[in-house]
Design a protein around this motif. Structure first.
Motif, PDB file in Angstrom:
ATOM      1  N   LEU A 145      -0.100 -64.216  36.703  1.00 22.88           N
ATOM      2  CA  LEU A 145       0.437 -65.574  36.644  1.00 22.88           C
ATOM      3  C   LEU A 145       1.963 -65.608  36.561  1.00 22.88           C
ATOM      4  CD1 LEU A 145      -0.139 -68.632  36.393  1.00 22.88           C
ATOM      5  CD2 LEU A 145      -0.275 -68.305  33.914  1.00 22.88           C
ATOM      6  N   LEU A 146       2.548 -64.682  35.830  1.00 25.13           N
ATOM      7  CA  LEU A 146       3.991 -64.718  35.592  1.00 25.13           C
ATOM      8  C   LEU A 146       4.808 -64.088  36.714  1.00 25.13           C
ATOM      9  CD1 LEU A 146       4.082 -63.875  31.766  1.00 25.13           C
ATOM     10  CD2 LEU A 146       4.042 -66.111  32.889  1.00 25.13           C
ATOM     11  N   GLU A 147       4.139 -63.524  37.714  1.00 24.53           N
ATOM     12  CA  GLU A 147       4.850 -62.917  38.834  1.00 24.53           C
ATOM     13  C   GLU A 147       5.191 -63.961  39.888  1.00 24.53           C
ATOM     14  OE1 GLU A 147       3.060 -59.311  40.377  1.00 24.53           O
ATOM     15  OE2 GLU A 147       1.941 -59.036  38.501  1.00 24.53           O
ATOM     16  N   GLU A 148       6.295 -63.724  40.598  1.00 21.66           N
ATOM     17  CA  GLU A 148       6.739 -64.651  41.633  1.00 21.66           C
ATOM     18  C   GLU A 148       5.776 -64.631  42.819  1.00 21.66           C
ATOM     19  OE1 GLU A 148       9.342 -67.513  43.201  1.00 21.66           O
ATOM     20  OE2 GLU A 148       9.276 -66.600  41.204  1.00 21.66           O
ATOM     21  N   PRO A 149       5.250 -65.788  43.236  1.00 22.24           N
ATOM     22  CA  PRO A 149       4.317 -65.808  44.372  1.00 22.24           C
ATOM     23  C   PRO A 149       5.020 -65.527  45.693  1.00 22.24           C
ATOM     24  CG  PRO A 149       4.775 -68.040  43.624  1.00 22.24           C
ATOM     25  CD  PRO A 149       5.415 -67.127  42.636  1.00 22.24           C
ATOM     26  N   TYR A 150       4.248 -65.018  46.643  1.00 25.42           N
ATOM     27  CA  TYR A 150       4.789 -64.764  47.973  1.00 25.42           C
ATOM     28  C   TYR A 150       5.000 -66.065  48.735  1.00 25.42           C
ATOM     29  CZ  TYR A 150       3.118 -59.991  47.107  1.00 25.42           C
ATOM     30  OH  TYR A 150       2.888 -58.745  46.570  1.00 25.42           O
ATOM     31  N   ARG A 151       5.924 -66.001  49.708  1.00 24.07           N
ATOM     32  CA  ARG A 151       6.164 -67.153  50.577  1.00 24.07           C
ATOM     33  C   ARG A 151       6.104 -66.768  52.050  1.00 24.07           C
ATOM     34  NH1 ARG A 151       8.436 -68.396  45.825  1.00 24.07           N
ATOM     35  NH2 ARG A 151       8.364 -70.587  45.168  1.00 24.07           N
ATOM     36  N   ASN A 152       5.596 -65.572  52.318  1.00 26.55           N
ATOM     37  CA  ASN A 152       5.462 -65.110  53.689  1.00 26.55           C
ATOM     38  C   ASN A 152       4.191 -64.272  53.792  1.00 26.55           C
ATOM     39  OD1 ASN A 152       5.926 -62.829  55.817  1.00 26.55           O
ATOM     40  ND2 ASN A 152       7.356 -64.449  56.402  1.00 26.55           N
ATOM     41  N   VAL A 153       3.301 -64.616  54.714  1.00 26.47           N
ATOM     42  CA  VAL A 153       2.003 -63.950  54.815  1.00 26.47           C
ATOM     43  C   VAL A 153       2.155 -62.470  55.166  1.00 26.47           C
ATOM     44  CG1 VAL A 153      -0.156 -63.853  56.134  1.00 26.47           C
ATOM     45  CG2 VAL A 153       0.758 -66.057  55.410  1.00 26.47           C
ATOM     46  N   VAL A 154       2.984 -62.167  56.145  1.00 29.73           N
ATOM     47  CA  VAL A 154       3.145 -60.781  56.587  1.00 29.73           C
ATOM     48  C   VAL A 154       3.725 -59.926  55.463  1.00 29.73           C
ATOM     49  CG1 VAL A 154       4.310 -59.265  58.239  1.00 29.73           C
ATOM     50  CG2 VAL A 154       3.374 -61.456  58.998  1.00 29.73           C
ATOM     51  N   GLU A 155       4.717 -60.462  54.759  1.00 28.86           N
ATOM     52  CA  GLU A 155       5.300 -59.726  53.632  1.00 28.86           C
ATOM     53  C   GLU A 155       4.279 -59.538  52.515  1.00 28.86           C
ATOM     54  OE1 GLU A 155       8.828 -61.760  52.440  1.00 28.86           O
ATOM     55  OE2 GLU A 155       9.882 -61.372  54.332  1.00 28.86           O
ATOM     56  N   ALA A 156       3.447 -60.544  52.291  1.00 28.36           N
ATOM     57  CA  ALA A 156       2.411 -60.440  51.253  1.00 28.36           C
ATOM     58  C   ALA A 156       1.440 -59.315  51.578  1.00 28.36           C
ATOM     59  CB  ALA A 156       1.665 -61.768  51.122  1.00 28.36           C
ATOM     60  N   ALA A 157       1.019 -59.241  52.838  1.00 29.05           N
ATOM     61  CA  ALA A 157       0.079 -58.189  53.242  1.00 29.05           C
ATOM     62  C   ALA A 157       0.696 -56.808  53.049  1.00 29.05           C
ATOM     63  CB  ALA A 157      -0.328 -58.394  54.695  1.00 29.05           C
ATOM     64  N   LYS A 158       1.936 -56.655  53.457  1.00 28.81           N
ATOM     65  CA  LYS A 158       2.611 -55.357  53.325  1.00 28.81           C
ATOM     66  C   LYS A 158       2.793 -54.970  51.860  1.00 28.81           C
ATOM     67  CE  LYS A 158       5.161 -55.562  57.706  1.00 28.81           C
ATOM     68  NZ  LYS A 158       6.501 -55.685  58.327  1.00 28.81           N
ATOM     69  N   ALA A 159       3.086 -55.955  51.022  1.00 29.61           N
ATOM     70  CA  ALA A 159       3.313 -55.676  49.601  1.00 29.61           C
ATOM     71  C   ALA A 159       2.022 -55.337  48.864  1.00 29.61           C
ATOM     72  CB  ALA A 159       3.991 -56.873  48.941  1.00 29.61           C
ATOM     73  N   GLU A 160       0.888 -55.889  49.336  1.00 26.46           N
ATOM     74  CA  GLU A 160      -0.377 -55.704  48.628  1.00 26.46           C
ATOM     75  C   GLU A 160      -1.253 -54.602  49.208  1.00 26.46           C
ATOM     76  OE1 GLU A 160      -1.363 -57.153  45.762  1.00 26.46           O
ATOM     77  OE2 GLU A 160       0.658 -58.013  45.743  1.00 26.46           O
ATOM     78  N   ILE A 161      -0.881 -54.024  50.334  1.00 25.71           N
ATOM     79  CA  ILE A 161      -1.777 -53.079  51.004  1.00 25.71           C
ATOM     80  C   ILE A 161      -2.080 -51.859  50.142  1.00 25.71           C
ATOM     81  CG2 ILE A 161       0.113 -51.913  52.224  1.00 25.71           C
ATOM     82  CD1 ILE A 161      -3.491 -52.608  53.502  1.00 25.71           C
ATOM     83  N   ASP A 162      -1.117 -51.376  49.372  1.00 22.28           N
ATOM     84  CA  ASP A 162      -1.389 -50.214  48.512  1.00 22.28           C
ATOM     85  C   ASP A 162      -2.453 -50.546  47.468  1.00 22.28           C
ATOM     86  OD1 ASP A 162       0.392 -48.582  49.846  1.00 22.28           O
ATOM     87  OD2 ASP A 162       2.039 -48.903  48.435  1.00 22.28           O
ATOM     88  N   ASN A 163      -2.359 -51.748  46.874  1.00 22.63           N
ATOM     89  CA  ASN A 163      -3.358 -52.174  45.890  1.00 22.63           C
ATOM     90  C   ASN A 163      -4.735 -52.296  46.532  1.00 22.63           C
ATOM     91  OD1 ASN A 163      -1.447 -52.397  43.834  1.00 22.63           O
ATOM     92  ND2 ASN A 163      -1.044 -54.561  44.266  1.00 22.63           N
TER      93      ASN A 163
END
Length: 244
Positions: A54-72
């Motif tokens: 909840l306290l983390e900054e939400p993404y504002r770009n779909v492609v960046e979100a996918a790249k940032a979350e792929i390791d998880n």
């Protein structure tokens, strides 16, 4: 993302990885674990700005979100996992981007199930981004045909709004990372009274894959899956059986 009380070795069964729609978190899909009745291990992507993050900054770009979350995502799936991805609305295009990345990493995705979404190359209309407060919520409810009960509580609403704003912004501005289709079969689902996505738009996903394509409709509007989780899982099971 790991289910409570389960082993981290998921090679013995397929993981149904769910990607939430705008403003939603993994808990929306928790009831699907029981509905799945052991057919799959049900997991969900947890994005910043909601629930445990909840306290983390939400993404504002779909492609960046996918790249940032792929390791998880890869860590959650485990080595050698069989995987089906499901995404509704915003979750559909985010799941599509994740499939591209998973394929690049050699992860076998058996099927992509998209819901309540036009094809990835169809530009989203700017219906809510830029609005604020009650006007923003009214617009979201208008085109989604759904209001989460938490929005009726001022304190909860203040917690939810930042992620919902960010999600709408990145969904409405989405541009695919590539013009290349995926090599994974796609099944596109839609509520038969969806005022946001026409039947023709839902079938645009046919051009997003070099593998098989199917399409199915359920009674209801854009948020039909709120009342039809069991039926959605039945279709996913039938589609998976078709591909074996």
């Amino acid at each position: 993302m790991t289910e409570p009380g389960t082993s981290t070795d998921h090679r013995d069964r397929t993981t149904l990885l769910c990607v939430p729609f705008a403003g939603a978190g993994p808990s929306f899909f928790h009831p699907w674990r029981e509905l799945a009745a052991g057919r799959w291990r049900v997991s969900a992507v947890e994005l910043p700005g909601r629930e445990k993050r909840l306290l983390e900054e939400p993404y504002r770009n779909v492609v960046e979100a996918a790249k940032a979350e792929i390791d998880n995502v890869v860590a959650d799936l485990g080595e050698g996992a069989r995987t089906v991805l499901f995404g509704h609305s915003l979750g559909a295009v985010l799941a599509y981007e994740l499939v591209h990345l998973l394929t690049q990493r050699g992860v076998h995705v058996e099927r992509l199930v998209v819901s309540g979404s036009p094809g990835p190359w169809t530009q989203r209309e700017r219906r809510a981004a830029g609005l604020s407060g009650d006007e923003f919520l009214a617009r979201v409810e208008e085109f989604a045909g759904f209001r989460h009960e938490a929005l009726d509580h001022p304190e909860m609403r203040e917690l939810i709004l930042p992620a919902l704003h960010a999600d709408c912004t990145m969904h409405e501005a989405y541009v695919p990372s590539t013009d290349e289709p995926v090599s994974v079969p796609i099944c596109s689902l839609r509520g038969d009274h969806d005022g946001l996505v026409t039947a023709e738009e839902a079938q645009q996903w046919r051009d997003a894959t070099t593998a098989g394509f199917t399409h199915a409709e359920f009674p209801g509007d854009h948020m039909y899956l709120v009342d039809h989780g069991r039926e959605v899982l039945d279709v996913i099971e039938a589609e998976s059986a078709r591909g074996r």
